[in-house]
Write an enzyme that holds these catalytic residues in place. Structure first.
Site, PDB file in Angstrom:
ATOM      1  N   SER A  67      15.851  20.118 -15.674  1.00  0.00           N
ATOM      2  CA  SER A  67      14.037  19.593 -15.291  1.00  0.00           C
ATOM      3  C   SER A  67      14.366  20.011 -13.508  1.00  0.00           C
ATOM      4  O   SER A  67      14.475  21.131 -12.853  1.00  0.00           O
ATOM      5  CB  SER A  67      13.939  18.913 -15.876  1.00  0.00           C
ATOM      6  OG  SER A  67      12.519  18.804 -15.775  1.00  0.00           O
ATOM      7  N   ASP A 105       7.966  24.747 -23.612  1.00  0.00           N
ATOM      8  CA  ASP A 105       8.357  23.131 -22.504  1.00  0.00           C
ATOM      9  C   ASP A 105       7.150  23.479 -22.067  1.00  0.00           C
ATOM     10  O   ASP A 105       6.366  24.295 -21.527  1.00  0.00           O
ATOM     11  CB  ASP A 105       9.563  24.097 -21.495  1.00  0.00           C
ATOM     12  CG  ASP A 105       9.510  22.898 -20.548  1.00  0.00           C
ATOM     13  OD1 ASP A 105       8.935  21.851 -20.477  1.00  0.00           O
ATOM     14  OD2 ASP A 105      10.056  23.349 -19.450  1.00  0.00           O
ATOM     15  N   HIS A 160      10.936  21.065 -23.697  1.00  0.00           N
ATOM     16  CA  HIS A 160      11.065  20.438 -22.515  1.00  0.00           C
ATOM     17  C   HIS A 160      12.849  19.888 -22.929  1.00  0.00           C
ATOM     18  O   HIS A 160      13.613  19.693 -22.177  1.00  0.00           O
ATOM     19  CB  HIS A 160      10.383  19.677 -21.160  1.00  0.00           C
ATOM     20  CG  HIS A 160      11.460  19.256 -19.929  1.00  0.00           C
ATOM     21  ND1 HIS A 160      11.697  20.829 -19.390  1.00  0.00           N
ATOM     22  CD2 HIS A 160      11.393  18.644 -19.555  1.00  0.00           C
ATOM     23  CE1 HIS A 160      11.637  20.109 -18.209  1.00  0.00           C
ATOM     24  NE2 HIS A 160      12.254  18.848 -17.941  1.00  0.00           N
TER      25      HIS A 160
END
Length: 440
Positions: A250, A345, A379
Site C-alpha cells: 500500500s 483491490d 487490498h
C-alpha cells in the site's frame, strides 16, 4: 516473468508427527492435527470422530482480537458412514462458506459488528481459536471442543526494540549463527506480525512504520530515514553480505521502490498493492527533493449503499504530463522486484500501477522483475490463515472504506503469495550458511 494466479482446489498440509488435542463429550472427539499448537501461518487439519453414521453437525470457530472484538465462523457438515468428518475431504453444506475448505473456519471468521479489521500485533501472545462441534437440532448442544494456539514467534527467535539514530523499529533475529538474509519490513502503521513470521523462516527482519506521527503533522518524507534502517540491518552480526530486501504494501510501496532506485545495497523489493509514483508528500534524499508528490482527490470516492466508500480512483494519474516528476525511476535499480497486484483491490488501482512499472522496465530493457496478479483478491494481502477483511475504517481517508476481495479467493491468494515472497527473497538474498527455520 508475469504470473496470473488462479485458485487451486488442493491445499497442501505439512506432514508431521501427529499430536492430538481434544476435549470429549461422551465418545465424540474433535482433533486438530498435527498439533493444537502451531505457528500462525501453518495449516491444521480439523477432524471429528465418534458421531453417528451420516450425522449432520455444525462446526464453529471463535476468537477474540486484541481490541476485544469477537470473530466467529460456522459450517455444517455431514459425517460419513463411520461417523467421521474430515475438513480436508468433506464439503461444508451451508454456513460461512460452502465446499471443501480445510482452513475455511479461519479465513471466513467475521466480527459480530460490521467493518472490523482483525487486530493481532502482539507477537509474544498466541492467536487463540476455539473450535467446537454442535448438534444441528434444538439449541445446538456442544458435543466437543478444542483450542488452537497459533503462535507468531517460533522457538529461539529474538525480538528487540530498536532506536538507532533517528529511526526506531523492532528487530527479529532467527536462532542459529547465520549468516541470514536481511529484510526491512516497511508498514504504513507499525505492525510486527509479518516481520516476526518471516524471522521464523530464517530471515533477520527489521519492522518499521511509515508514520511515527499523525499523518496531518507530516509535510515531507526523507528517504535518509529508511536508509539508516538499511544500513543498520547490514551491520547486524548474523546478516550476510548479499544486500537487503524490502517488503512493502500500500502506501509504503513507493518508499520501497525509491530505496531500490536511490540507495545502494537494496537487492530485492516486494511491492504489494501500492502505487508506481511517490504519493502524498514530497520525498527528499540527502537534503534534496528527489520526487514530487502525487496527489489524491477524496471527492472522487465512490459511495456505496452501505455508506462505505471505494477509494480506488482517488489518486491522480501518475502518467499524466504534469505528474511525471512523481514517478519513481525504478529503471535505476540494480536489485530485483516482485510486483504483486490484487485485481479486486478497491483502495488502489494496483493492477494498473503494476502494469505501468512492468512496461517502464521493459521499455528500458530491464528483466529484473516478476509480477503476480490475483484476480479476486482484495487490498489487504496478509500472511495466511487470518480472518479476511473486506472493509474497515481507513485511517488516512478517515472513513469506512472497502478493501475488496472475494474471501475464498483472497485466502487462497494469501497462501500462494506467502510462499512466493519467501522464495523470491531467498533467491535474491541467499546466504549459503543460513540455518534451518524456527519451529514451535
Amino acid at each position: 516473468m508475469d504470473t496470473c494466479f488462479n485458485r487451486s482446489t488442493n491445499t497442501n498440509l505439512v506432514k508431521k508427527t501427529t499430536v492430538v488435542s481434544e476435549e470429549m463429550t461422551s465418545q465424540i472427539r474433535l482433533r486438530l492435527l498435527p498439533s493444537a499448537r502451531c505457528l500462525f501461518d501453518e495449516p491444521v487439519q480439523v477432524k471429528v470422530a465418534g458421531l453417528r453414521p451420516w450425522q449432520v453437525v455444525t462446526i464453529r470457530a471463535r476468537s477474540t482480537d486484541e481490541k476485544g472484538v469477537v470473530f466467529s465462523s460456522s459450517a455444517t457438515y455431514r459425517a460419513d458412514g463411520s461417523g467421521e468428518v474430515n475438513l480436508e475431504r468433506d464439503p461444508s453444506l451451508i454456513g460461512s462458506y460452502i465446499g471443501v475448505e480445510p482452513m475455511g473456519l479461519l479465513w471466513s471468521m467475521r466480527a459480530d459488528t460490521l467493518h472490523k479489521l482483525f487486530s493481532k500485533n502482539k507477537v509474544l501472545n498466541p492467536y487463540v481459536v476455539k473450535f467446537s462441534v454442535h448438534e444441528l437440532e434444538g439449541e445446538g448442544r456442544m458435543l466437543a471442543e478444542a483450542t488452537n494456539e497459533r503462535f507468531l514467534i517460533g522457538d529461539g527467535v529474538s525480538r528487540a526494540p530498536v532506536k538507532e539514530g533517528s529511526f526506531h523499529g523492532v528487530l527479529f533475529t532467527p536462532p542459529g549463527e547465520g549468516p541470514f538474509p536481511a529484510v526491512l519490513d516497511v508498514c504504513t502503521f507499525m505492525s510486527e506480525k509479518r516481520a516476526c513470521l518471516l524471522a521464523n523462516k530464517g530471515f533477520v527482519v527489521l519492522a518499521m512504520s511509515l508514520y511515527n506521527d499523525k499523518p496531518d503533522n507530516i509535510k515531507e518524507m526523507h528517504l535518509d530515514y529508511f536508509k539508516e534502517a538499511v544500513d543498520f540491518l547490514q551491520q547486524q552480526p548474523k546478516v550476510g553480505n548479499k544486500g537487503v530486501g524490502i517488503i512493502s504494501r500500500s502506501k509504503t510501496g513507493h518508499i520501497a521502490l525509491s530505496l531500490a532506485a536511490f540507495v545502494p545495497g537494496v537487492e530485492a523489493v516486494v511491492w504489494i498493492n501500492g502505487c508506481s509514483a511517490n504519493v502524498a508528500f514530497p520525498l527528499y534524499y540527502k537534503k534534496r527533493k528527489i520526487l514530487s508528490p502525487l496527489l489524491s482527490d477524496l471527492s472522487k470516492v465512490i459511495p456505496t449503499e452501505s455508506g462505505v466508500v471505494i477509494a480506488r480512483y482517488c489518486v491522480d494519474n501518475p502518467l499524466a504530463e504534469e505528474n511525471q516528476a512523481t514517478l519513481v525511476p525504478i529503471e535505476k535499480a540494480k536489485g530485483h522486484f516482485l510486483f504483486v497486484a490484487s485485481e479486486d483491490d478497491l483502495n488502489w488501482d494496483s493492477k494498473a500501477f503494476m502494469d505501468q512499472m512492468v512496461e517502464r522496465l521493459k521499455r528500458h530493457g530491464k528483466e529484473n522483475f516478476e509480477s503476480v496478479c490475483y484476480p479476486r483478491a482484495g487490498h489487504l494481502l496478509e500472511p495466511p490463515y487470518g480472518p479476511h477483511c473486506g472493509s474497515s475504517f481507513h485511517w488516512l481517508a478517515r472513513q469506512l472504506a472497502m478493501w475488496g476481495g472475494e474471501p475464498r479467493s483472497h485466502a487462497a491468494a494469501e497462501v500462494h503469495l506467502w510462499k512466493k515472497i519467501q522464495e523470491f527473497l531467498r533467491s535474491h538474498l541467499s546466504c549459503e550458511a543460513s540455518r534451518p527455520t524456527a519451529k514451535l
